[in-house]
Scaffold this active site. Structure first.
Site, PDB file in Angstrom:
ATOM      1  N   ASP A  97       0.846  -1.189   0.000  1.00 43.73           N
ATOM      2  CA  ASP A  97       0.000   0.000   0.000  1.00 43.73           C
ATOM      3  C   ASP A  97       0.890   1.251   0.000  1.00 43.73           C
ATOM      4  OD1 ASP A  97      -1.949   1.920   0.427  1.00 43.73           O
ATOM      5  OD2 ASP A  97      -3.085   0.656   1.787  1.00 43.73           O
TER       6      ASP A  97
ATOM      7  N   HIS B 267      -0.364   4.406  -0.103  1.00 39.53           N
ATOM      8  CA  HIS B 267      -1.122   5.599   0.293  1.00 39.53           C
ATOM      9  C   HIS B 267      -0.541   6.191   1.573  1.00 39.53           C
ATOM     10  CE1 HIS B 267      -3.936   3.368  -2.275  1.00 39.53           C
ATOM     11  NE2 HIS B 267      -4.296   4.585  -2.657  1.00 39.53           N
TER      12      HIS B 267
ATOM     13  N   SER C 235      -4.441  -4.901   1.348  1.00 46.08           N
ATOM     14  CA  SER C 235      -3.211  -4.730   2.128  1.00 46.08           C
ATOM     15  C   SER C 235      -3.473  -4.722   3.630  1.00 46.08           C
ATOM     16  CB  SER C 235      -2.469  -3.461   1.707  1.00 46.08           C
ATOM     17  OG  SER C 235      -3.272  -2.332   1.905  1.00 46.08           O
TER      18      SER C 235
END
Lengths: 210, 366
Positions: free
Chosen positions: A99, A101, A152
């Site tokens: 991930d 982000h 994730s």
């Protein structure tokens, strides 16, 4: 007498130059560094955290406030060090493997720093091994994990398992968050805490370290 | 009521009317890749995509789940990044999604060089061209009766995903609004070109404009300045050139006193014809505050993670209760809160679509 309320307001409103000017003024007036930090900067960021939690503040206001605080802390840092002021706790933080982000994770880091925590940000796409190593090395009070993806988020369980295998699970509190995370999921994987947003996470973390 | 084609069904909703049954738009992007048994590197690379496979993700998921409103192709959110000098992260593990590993505009000074590469022609940029070829294939195969939506992001989200990343673009809006505006205009022009190309390739229904900046990341006054005009520009183009309506899929909580007025502004000034809001908005709120107040259609969104983790009964009850309140009178579609999760269990996906068609069959009364 120095007006800490004015410094708080500069932080709350994200006025960086004013915050540094007032911090310098407080230093010049020989205010106690701990008071400048706690009654001025951290008190201001506490208000920012509450406003964010209540939906009055959005990301831009938090970014500006955090930047204002960061600039002020640069001035204060030598005095903090010489006075031996310790952070209220240490947070190791990262977005789990798979991930990339980082908006939510960065926001949490800013709010924790603002609340007086030492934050060690491992970044994004962080493996179980890296989390374990960071816990071993830094001995944090809290390990924070973030995920935006349903796929994730499962990595969080792997990290907890890896901490158990390394004999470190009972040495650190684990806090999880991110859009797909729920209290039910946090309970299921054996996390100690789940927070819907950063302001709440800070409040919970303060209670944990106290 | 006689059974409608999917196109008639969605058109009825777009008109704010009652269809034969409530349609489902599952917003399938990456999930379609995994549904076909592929990993992302099987379908896309940094510089190209497989048009045939992009089309298959749509055909296969339509066959499997029999939903109503389709996209024309597999898409990811980061077209433009590589041609402008950035790089992508394309995970090879099940469930991952494409993301930007390196944005083209890291420092503001990078923009001078990056903007020389614009505009990008979606028909010539290979990763985008593959999605357009796929849209043509899908349109040829099922476009007669199945509505195919066009999709992209308005200026701020487009610029965020293609050029700069979230925090830098937001700081640009605060510190250098003129610079931010230049990036947003470039993002919007990219969106206009790509959406136009999707219609040329065979999209035949509503344009879905996805915005993650909205009031999720920025306050209402900034949303009005940095989101609204770009939405209007795209909605006007779509209506003028293709006679199609635009639905705004915007993130953030619009139920608050300071954000709710933006709904009216998006309708009146943004020329939006429908709303696809996120999970923060209940069916009850949508019915009372948008459908009944503004006579504008909406979608009822199930939170994506709930679609993954809820029991079949929980999904069934969510759909049943939501439709019982909001669907009477029409103007209602059903969606996930954003792109459907890549790892949604097959049985949950089926239950969601089937329950929608079951409880959403008209006549519906409260």
């Amino acid at each position: 007498m120095f007006d800490f309320g004015e410094l708080q307001q500069a932080i709350i409103l994200g006025k960086g130059p004013l915050a540094t000017e007032l911090t310098q003024k407080a230093i010049n007036e020989e205010c106690v560094p701990k008071d400048i930090l706690n009654q001025g900067l951290i008190a201001g960021m506490d208000v920012v955290g509450v406003k964010f939690k209540n939906g009055e503040y959005y990301l831009p206001q938090v970014l500006l406030a955090a930047r204002a605080m960061k600039a002020a802390v640069v001035l204060l840092h030598p005095l903090i060090v010489s006075a031996g002021i310790q952070p209220i706790g240490t947070l190791v933080l990262g977005t789990v493997k798979g991930d990339l982000h980082d908006v939510g994770k960065n926001l949490v880091a800013m709010l924790f720093q603002g609340a007086g925590f030492n934050v060690i940000d491992l970044g994004v796409d962080v493996s179980s091994e890296k989390f374990v190593e960071a816990v071993r090395e830094n001995k944090p009070d809290i390990l924070g994990m973030s995920s935006l993806l349903t796929t994730s988020m499962r990595e969080m369980q792997d990290v907890i398992q890896a901490l158990q295998e390394a004999g470190l699970r009972d040495k650190v509190k684990i806090m999880v968050g991110g859009a797909p995370i729920t209290q039910q999921f946090a309970d299921k994987i054996g996390a100690d805490a789940y927070a819907l947003e950063g302001g709440t996470a800070v409040e919970m973390a303060k209670a944990m370290v106290n | 009521m006689a059974e409608m084609t999917k196109k008639e069904r969605v058109n009825a909703v777009l008109e704010g009317k009652e269809p034969d049954k409530v349609p489902v738009f599952p917003f399938i992007l990456t999930q379609g890749v995994y549904e076909c048994g592929w990993k992302l590197p099987d379908i896309t690379t940094q510089t190209d995509s497989d048009a045939e496979k992009c089309a298959q993700t749509v055909i296969k998921t339509l066959e499997e789940y029999d939903y109503d409103l389709a996209l024309g192709s597999y898409m990811d959110c980061f077209y433009g990044v590589v041609p402008l000098g950035g790089t992508l992260h394309i995970p090879d593990k099940f469930g991952g999604v494409v993301s930007a590993a390196q944005y083209p505009v890291v420092n503001r000074s990078d923009w001078t060089q990056v903007k020389k590469k614009l505009p990008l022609d979606p028909w010539k940029e290979p990763r985008m061209a593959a999605t357009l070829k796929a849209t043509k294939m899908v349109s040829d195969q099922i476009g007669k009766d199945t509505p195919i939506a066009a999709l992209w992001w308005p200026g701020p989200t487009a610029a965020m995903l293609m050029l700069r990343g979230p925090e830098p673009i937001i700081m640009d809006m605060i510190e250098e609004p003129d610079f931010a505006t230049e990036l947003l205009q470039a993002g919007n022009q990219f969106a206009i070109d790509y959406i136009r190309a999707q219609y040329q390739a065979g999209a035949n229904s509503v344009c879905i404009l996805g915005d993650v900046v909205g009031v999720e990341l920025i306050p209402p006054d900034m949303c009005e300045r940095f989101v609204l005009p770009y939405v209007a520009e795209i909605a006007d183009m779509v209506m003028k050139e293709f006679g199609q309506k635009t639905w705004l899929h915007v993130h953030g909580n619009f139920t608050k006193p300071d954000t709710y007025p933006l709904i009216e502004k998006f309708i009146k000034e943004g020329h939006v014809h429908g709303f696809y809001l996120d999970e923060k908005h209940s069916a009850q709120w949508l019915k009372d505050n948008i459908i009944d107040k503004y006579h504008v259609p909406v979608s009822i969104s199930i939170h994506g993670p709930n679609l993954n983790s809820w029991s079949l009964d929980e999904i069934d009850n969510f759909v049943k209760d939501g439709l019982a309140y909001a669907a009477p009178g029409g103007g209602v579609m059903v969606t996930p809160s954003c792109e459907i999760p890549s790892d949604v269990p097959k049985e949950n996906f089926h239950k969601w679509v089937d329950s929608t068609h079951k409880y959403g069959t008209y006549p519906i009364s409260r």
